[in-house]
Design a protein around this motif. Structure first.
Motif, short mmCIF file in Angstrom:
data_model
loop_
_atom_site.label_atom_id
_atom_site.label_comp_id
_atom_site.label_asym_id
_atom_site.label_seq_id
_atom_site.Cartn_x
_atom_site.Cartn_y
_atom_site.Cartn_z
N HIS A 190 -0.66 5.44 1.88
CA HIS A 190 0.43 4.56 1.49
C HIS A 190 0.05 3.62 0.35
CE1 HIS A 190 -1.50 2.25 4.95
NE2 HIS A 190 -1.75 1.54 3.90
N LYS A 191 1.08 3.12 -0.33
CA LYS A 191 0.89 2.16 -1.42
C LYS A 191 1.16 0.73 -0.99
CE LYS A 191 2.02 5.36 -5.18
NZ LYS A 191 2.81 5.56 -6.42
N TYR A 192 1.98 0.57 0.05
CA TYR A 192 2.41 -0.76 0.46
C TYR A 192 2.35 -0.90 1.99
CZ TYR A 192 4.51 -0.01 -4.12
OH TYR A 192 4.71 0.32 -5.44
N ILE A 193 2.12 -2.13 2.43
CA ILE A 193 2.25 -2.45 3.85
C ILE A 193 3.71 -2.83 4.07
CG2 ILE A 193 1.49 -3.97 5.72
CD1 ILE A 193 -0.65 -2.03 4.63
N PHE A 194 4.42 -1.98 4.82
CA PHE A 194 5.87 -2.17 4.89
C PHE A 194 6.45 -1.81 6.26
CE2 PHE A 194 10.29 -1.04 3.35
CZ PHE A 194 10.61 -2.31 2.89
N THR A 195 5.91 -0.78 6.89
CA THR A 195 6.48 -0.29 8.14
C THR A 195 5.78 -0.91 9.35
OG1 THR A 195 4.99 1.60 8.41
CG2 THR A 195 6.91 1.91 6.99
N ARG A 196 6.37 -0.74 10.52
CA ARG A 196 5.76 -1.23 11.75
C ARG A 196 4.38 -0.61 11.95
NH1 ARG A 196 8.68 -3.31 15.86
NH2 ARG A 196 10.55 -2.19 15.13
N GLU A 197 4.28 0.70 11.67
CA GLU A 197 3.00 1.39 11.82
C GLU A 197 1.94 0.82 10.88
OE1 GLU A 197 1.18 5.94 11.87
OE2 GLU A 197 3.06 5.52 10.81
N ASP A 198 2.36 0.47 9.64
CA ASP A 198 1.43 -0.13 8.69
C ASP A 198 0.83 -1.41 9.26
OD1 ASP A 198 2.10 1.87 6.90
OD2 ASP A 198 3.52 0.63 5.79
N TYR A 199 1.68 -2.25 9.85
CA TYR A 199 1.21 -3.51 10.43
C TYR A 199 0.32 -3.26 11.64
CZ TYR A 199 4.30 -6.37 7.52
OH TYR A 199 4.89 -7.00 6.45
#
Length: 257
Positions: A190-199
Motif C-alpha cells: 500500500h501507499k497510504y494508511i487509510f483502511t481499518r486493516e492498515d491501522y
C-alpha cells in the motif's frame, strides 16, 4: 489553559522539547481544495450508497452508523482491489507542482499557491520544534521546506529514522507522489494508511514509527494543529502512554508502602 501551563509550554518550546502533530485541518489554511476527512469520503459514500436522497442529512447518518473506517471498508469490499483506495486518494487530494505552485488533481489545475496562501506553513517551519509529525498525505510541509530551503529532513520511510538531533518532518501515513513506485515505509502492499486493516497492522508493519511516536509522546510535549485526536493510531499511542504512566504511578505507591 492556565498562565502557568502556558509558561511551562513556552519554556519547553525554547528548550526545543515541543513537537507538532499536524492534521488535515491545518492544510485548509493553504487552500480549500485540501479536504477534511468527512468531505474526502463524500464521493465514496455516493458510490457505495446510491440510495442517498438528501446528502446533507444522509451523510451524517451514514457516518454515525458506519464511522469513517466502516465507510472505507464498505467501499473496498465493493471495489474488491486495494488499488481502488490509492486511486481514490490521488483523485481527491491535490498534488503540488513544485515549479509553479499549481495544485493539480489528475493533471487538472484546481488552484495555485502563493506566499500568502502558505504564510502559516512557512512560519511554522521557522519554529523551534523538536520534530513535526503529520498524518496528512499532502505535500504542503515538504513544499514549503523546499521553497524556502529550510533545514528540515523529510522522512517517509522508517529506514531514514535516526537518533540524531536534526529536526524532521515525519510522514506517519504516507505521502502523495507523482512517483508511481512509491509505497509507504517500504510496503509494496500500500501507499497510504487509510483502511481499518492498515491501522490494525500498523504496530507490526511500521514498528519503528509506532515506537518513535510512543516514546515521543511519553517523554516530550506535543501541540496538535488541525488534528482532532480521533485518528485510530493516535488514540492507541495515547492509550499506551497512559497505561505506562498509570503503571509507574501504581509501582511508586506500592514502593512507598
Amino acid at each position: 489553559m492556565s498562565v502557568k501551563a502556558l509558561k511551562d509550554l513556552k519554556s519547553k518550546y525554547l528548550r526545543n522539547n515541543v513537537s507538532l502533530l499536524i492534521g488535515s485541518g491545518f492544510s485548509k489554511n493553504a487552500s480549500e481544495k485540501f479536504p477534511l476527512w468527512g468531505p474526502l469520503l463524500e464521493d465514496m459514500i455516493l458510490e457505495v450508497f446510491p440510495e442517498i436522497n438528501d446528502p446533507n442529512s444522509d451523510f451524517k447518518k451514514i457516518y454515525q452508523s458506519y464511522g469513517y473506517l466502516g465507510v472505507i471498508d464498505k467501499f473496498l469490499s465493493v471495489k474488491g482491489i486495494r488499488e481502488s483506495i490509492e486511486a481514490y486518494i490521488q483523485n481527491h487530494i491535490p498534488v503540488i507542482d513544485y515549479k509553479t505552485g499549481a495544485l493539480r488533481i489528475n493533471s487538472k489545475k484546481v488552484d495555485k499557491l502563493d506566499d500568502a496562501n502558505l504564510e502559516l506553513h512557512l512560519k511554522l517551519l521557522e519554529g523551534n520544534w523538536k520534530n513535526i509529525f503529520t498524518t496528512n498525505y499532502d505535500q504542503l510541509l515538504e513544499y514549503c521546506n523546499y521553497k524556502n530551503k529550510k533545514h528540515w529532513e523529510v522522512i517517509e520511510d522508517s529506514s531514514k529514522l535516526s537518533i540524531g538531533e536534526d529536526p524532521a518532518i515525519i510522514k506517519l501515513h504516507g505521502t502523495l507522489s507523482c512517483n508511481n513506485h512509491f509505497y509507504f515505509d517500504g510496503q509494496v502492499r500500500h501507499k497510504y494508511i487509510f483502511t481499518r486493516e492498515d491501522y490494525q497492522k500498523y504496530p507490526n508493519e511500521h514498528e519503528a514509527f509506532t515506537q518513535l511516536m510512543r516514546i515521543s509522546l511519553l517523554r516530550g510535549t506535543f501541540c496538535l494543529l488541525g488534528f482532532s485526536g480521533e485518528d485510530p493510531n493516535f488514540t492507541s499511542w495515547v492509550y499506551w502512554v497512559r497505561s505506562v504512566v498509570q503503571s509507574n504511578t501504581a509501582e511508586k505507591k506500592v514502593a512507598k508502602h
